[in-house]
Design a protein around this motif. Sequence first.
Motif, PDB file in Angstrom:
ATOM      1  N   VAL A   6      31.746  26.988  75.352  1.00  0.00           N
ATOM      2  CA  VAL A   6      31.723  26.769  76.440  1.00  0.00           C
ATOM      3  C   VAL A   6      32.337  27.969  76.741  1.00  0.00           C
ATOM      4  O   VAL A   6      33.147  28.291  76.067  1.00  0.00           O
ATOM      5  CB  VAL A   6      31.573  25.651  77.489  1.00  0.00           C
ATOM      6  N   GLU A  85      24.258  20.387  81.064  1.00  0.00           N
ATOM      7  CA  GLU A  85      23.878  20.760  82.484  1.00  0.00           C
ATOM      8  C   GLU A  85      24.859  20.568  83.836  1.00  0.00           C
ATOM      9  O   GLU A  85      24.917  21.596  84.429  1.00  0.00           O
ATOM     10  CB  GLU A  85      22.121  20.712  82.434  1.00  0.00           C
ATOM     11  N   LEU A  88      27.968  23.025  83.136  1.00  0.00           N
ATOM     12  CA  LEU A  88      27.574  23.552  83.417  1.00  0.00           C
ATOM     13  C   LEU A  88      27.320  24.455  84.933  1.00  0.00           C
ATOM     14  O   LEU A  88      27.830  25.220  85.372  1.00  0.00           O
ATOM     15  CB  LEU A  88      26.364  24.375  82.056  1.00  0.00           C
ATOM     16  N   ARG A  91      30.483  25.640  86.641  1.00  0.00           N
ATOM     17  CA  ARG A  91      30.943  27.463  87.050  1.00  0.00           C
ATOM     18  C   ARG A  91      30.559  27.933  88.166  1.00  0.00           C
ATOM     19  O   ARG A  91      29.670  27.996  88.531  1.00  0.00           O
ATOM     20  CB  ARG A  91      30.929  26.992  85.561  1.00  0.00           C
ATOM     21  N   ALA A  97      28.482  30.208  81.842  1.00  0.00           N
ATOM     22  CA  ALA A  97      27.929  29.067  81.765  1.00  0.00           C
ATOM     23  C   ALA A  97      26.927  28.503  81.086  1.00  0.00           C
ATOM     24  O   ALA A  97      25.620  28.689  80.953  1.00  0.00           O
ATOM     25  CB  ALA A  97      27.024  28.767  83.740  1.00  0.00           C
ATOM     26  N   ALA A  99      26.651  27.539  76.621  1.00  0.00           N
ATOM     27  CA  ALA A  99      27.002  26.586  75.694  1.00  0.00           C
ATOM     28  C   ALA A  99      26.820  27.311  74.337  1.00  0.00           C
ATOM     29  O   ALA A  99      25.403  27.381  73.971  1.00  0.00           O
ATOM     30  CB  ALA A  99      27.242  25.139  76.189  1.00  0.00           C
ATOM     31  N   ASP A 108      21.842  27.580  77.650  1.00  0.00           N
ATOM     32  CA  ASP A 108      21.242  28.277  78.501  1.00  0.00           C
ATOM     33  C   ASP A 108      21.335  28.521  79.919  1.00  0.00           C
ATOM     34  O   ASP A 108      20.043  28.488  79.723  1.00  0.00           O
ATOM     35  CB  ASP A 108      21.743  29.608  78.614  1.00  0.00           C
TER      36      ASP A 108
END
Length: 367
Positions: A6, A85, A88, A91, A97, A99, A108
């Motif tokens: 990540v 998700e 992420l 962030r 954000a 991975a 994404d």
Amino acid sequence: MKIYLVGGAVRDELLGIAVKDRDWVVVGATPDEMVAKGYKQVGADFPVFLHPETREEYALARTERKQGHGYHGFTVYSAPDVTLEQDLKRRDLTINAMAQAEDGSLVDPFGGRKDLESRKLRHVSDAFSEDPLRILRTARFAARFQHLGFRVADETMALMQQMVTDGELGHLVPERVWQEIQRALNEVTPVTFFEVLKETGALAILVPELAENEDTFGNAMTALEATAKQGLSTECRFAALFYPLSPAQVRDRTAALKAPNDCRDLARLVVELAPFAGEHSLSAERVLELFNHADAWRRPERFGLLLETLACLPGGLMPDTRDRLERAMEQARAVDARSLIAEGFKGKALGEAIGRERLRVIGLALV
């Protein structure tokens, strides 16, 4: 249990930049399961583990909820039901954000790859506003990637400006601010960091002396840019940033920022001795005064940093003048007190004799 690469490692790989550090997120696991697999837990506030072989950090997927002010004003929830998700989403920027799954596929959910391609620094969600430190982080990423064409997205700039207006910066502790400034000073274009802070209004709060007028800010940025181009140290860059200020302003602001002593001391010397750099004629007496003021006898390394910084100031130390000063310092430091003691000097008379001899050799070196 699933493991994902990540953050910055994914971003830099997509940009074609060498990856320095790799961070991992683990979804669907518990701390006990991680320990059973040989990972060593190191996180105090939330579960972070070191890989038994690579020693890289593996963090369990988590969410954060704002509960108070400041860096520690968050409640962290980490459990096997937290999705990638969700992790992420907490962030700061979309480009941070993303991975990568174990099979190499990109995860994404917030359009980070598109923002990489369009060279935008854009916040992931409105949760960005819960942490004022993200204003400085975004400015720092702007300084890191400006040379690649990145800029802060309009909506993110507007959000940061609103955060400043709302007084969020008042909750930052000096140690965190200094940490971001120190990192920013060593980015590719550190000037961009301060330009972004100025545009958001944060500079007027964090370092108001630099934001008072355009001349002060412009001179500081010119000096900072010169030190960066020369690849000088953090201390030199920091000192150049503050050179247009008064000695009192430098003393007070560097203390408020809780900058390390080496940065404070060099900044103080630079602002006190900046007028010297513009002098066209050098007398032995004036040079000896400079050496004494800078404590060059006991701190020759710092004196070298001082000369490097003075050479980067607008209208500052010329190369030939710097060479003469370095030559004079080398000769003056070679004055042997033992030979003077052998001649019978001692006490106050010895100090005066050392001063006279230093003045003599300085005069010869300046010719």
